[in-house]
Design an enzyme around this catalytic site. Structure first.
Site, PDB file in Angstrom:
ATOM      1  CE1 TYR A  51      -3.803  -1.827   4.878  1.00  0.00           C
ATOM      2  CE2 TYR A  51      -3.545   0.449   4.157  1.00  0.00           C
ATOM      3  CZ  TYR A  51      -3.731  -0.896   3.861  1.00  0.00           C
ATOM      4  OH  TYR A  51      -3.831  -1.292   2.555  1.00  0.00           O
TER       5      TYR A  51
ATOM      6  CB  THR B 200      -0.896   0.019   1.250  1.00  0.00           C
ATOM      7  OG1 THR B 200      -1.508   1.293   1.362  1.00  0.00           O
ATOM      8  CG2 THR B 200      -0.106  -0.228   2.526  1.00  0.00           C
TER       9      THR B 200
END
Ligand code: UDP
Length: 334
Positions: A145, A121
């Protein structure tokens, strides 16, 4: 090379992005086995291959499944993906996105699987010093995250460094949206938090208003800027990555985005334009863990794979998301 006959093990293949990649690979004739705990995925989204419903915390089951299927490569999607949730519950993210990825890698090594594609990501960059951000920018995630994914990237890097036979591609996704143009699959989370889906559902009356998280960022209109990529273009990046590894390609870390950013306000305006519905918005405080802007420098993936995005248009992306949402409601009579 006869790519199509290759067996590919796909974790999270019943989920949003995974199911689009499964569809694309299935259309090409790859043999697929999907491993998914269905925490956010759906069996109807798996258009090709068998589905094993299990969790990645079960290493024995992963080993047994790999031993039976003998894949030529693994594509690892299964993960949690919400920035705000990760801030409130970091261990949930480190357990699933990091510790369970370690299970999968250990199982892969044990079973002799040496090609691996990882869903990473743009959140690994944190607040980049420059936008568009290139792959060699420092990794300074500002939320759990991003940290959970950055650690798994590190596992891959170190594993490949120590073992020349192991090859991987980490794809750093920017903001993925839209749906399969044939209307067979799309995002189907119970309570979606991502901007385009949330805005589309607000237009269709699921929520009374759309909250705009932060209007005082140092951006032209004060709202956050993101690089929105069509899920079909992202799927084609996986197909290219797979062909590349199967043909003996080397380790790669590659941004997946268009190199163009849109603000929250621009996205909201586009959803209003596409839907023809002037839904309500409300200015809200900044959301914890959100960087002001994230735009991909995508030159490396274009050069490495000759990747050619075919849906690089915010209107088309939003329209795809809107059409899917309507199809989805019709199909499941929400
Ligand atoms: N956002 C918003 N309202 C929402 C959902 C998201 O203002 O209901 C903003 C969010 O704060 C961020 C951008 O939209 O600035 C993209 O967020 P999203 O959750 O879609 O993706 P992320 O970049 O966090 O992965």
């Amino acid at each position: 090379m006869d790519y199509e006959k290759k067996r590919i093990f796909v974790t999270g293949g019943a989920g949003y992005i995974g199911s689009h990649v499964v569809k694309m690979l299935g259309d090409q004739g790859y043999e697929l086995l999907i491993y998914d705990n269905l925490s956010t995925g759906n069996p109807w989204a798996v258009l090709y291959g068998d589905l094993v419903v299990n969790d990645l915390n079960d290493k024995e089951k992963i080993i047994q499944t790999l031993q039976n299927f003998k894949p030529h490569a693994i594509i690892h999607f299964a993960a949690f993906i919400e920035v705000a949730e990760s801030v409130g519950n970091p261990l949930k993210y480190f357990r699933n996105n990091t510790a369970n990825a370690l299970n999968l890698l250990e199982a892969a090594r044990l079973c002799g699987v040496d090609k691996f594609i990882f869903s990473s990501t743009a959140a690994v960059y944190g607040i980049p010093a420059e936008n568009p951000v290139a792959e060699d920018a420092p990794l300074k995630p500002i939320n759990p995250y991003g940290a959970s994914k950055a650690m798994t990237e590190k596992f891959l890097e170190d594993l490949a460094f120590g073992d020349d036979s192991f090859k991987y591609v980490s794809l750093r996704y920017f903001n993925v949206a839209s749906a399969d143009p044939e209307g067979k699959i799309g995002q189907a989370y119970r309570n979606p938090t991502h901007l385009i889906t949330r805005a589309v559902k607000t237009a269709l009356g699921d929520y009374p208003q759309l909250q705009v998280f932060g209007t005082d960022y140092d951006t032209p209109d004060g709202t956050c800027i993101r690089d929105y990529i069509h899920v079909v273009d992202l799927a084609s990046a996986h197909l290219e990555a797979l062909k590349y590894l199967l043909a003996g390609g080397n380790n790669q870390v590659l941004n997946c985005g268009y190199g163009k950013g849109f603000s929250v306000k621009e996205v909201v305006d586009t959803v209003k334009e596409v839907s023809g519905i002037d839904f309500k918005t409300a200015d809200a405080p900044r959301r914890e863990g959100d960087p002001p802007a994230l735009i991909a420098d995508n030159r490396k993936i274009v050069e490495t794979f000759g990747w050619k995005p075919a849906h690089d248009d915010l209107f088309e992306i939003v329209k795809g998301a809107y059409e899917w949402e309507k199809t989805f409601r019709e199909r499941f009579r929400e």
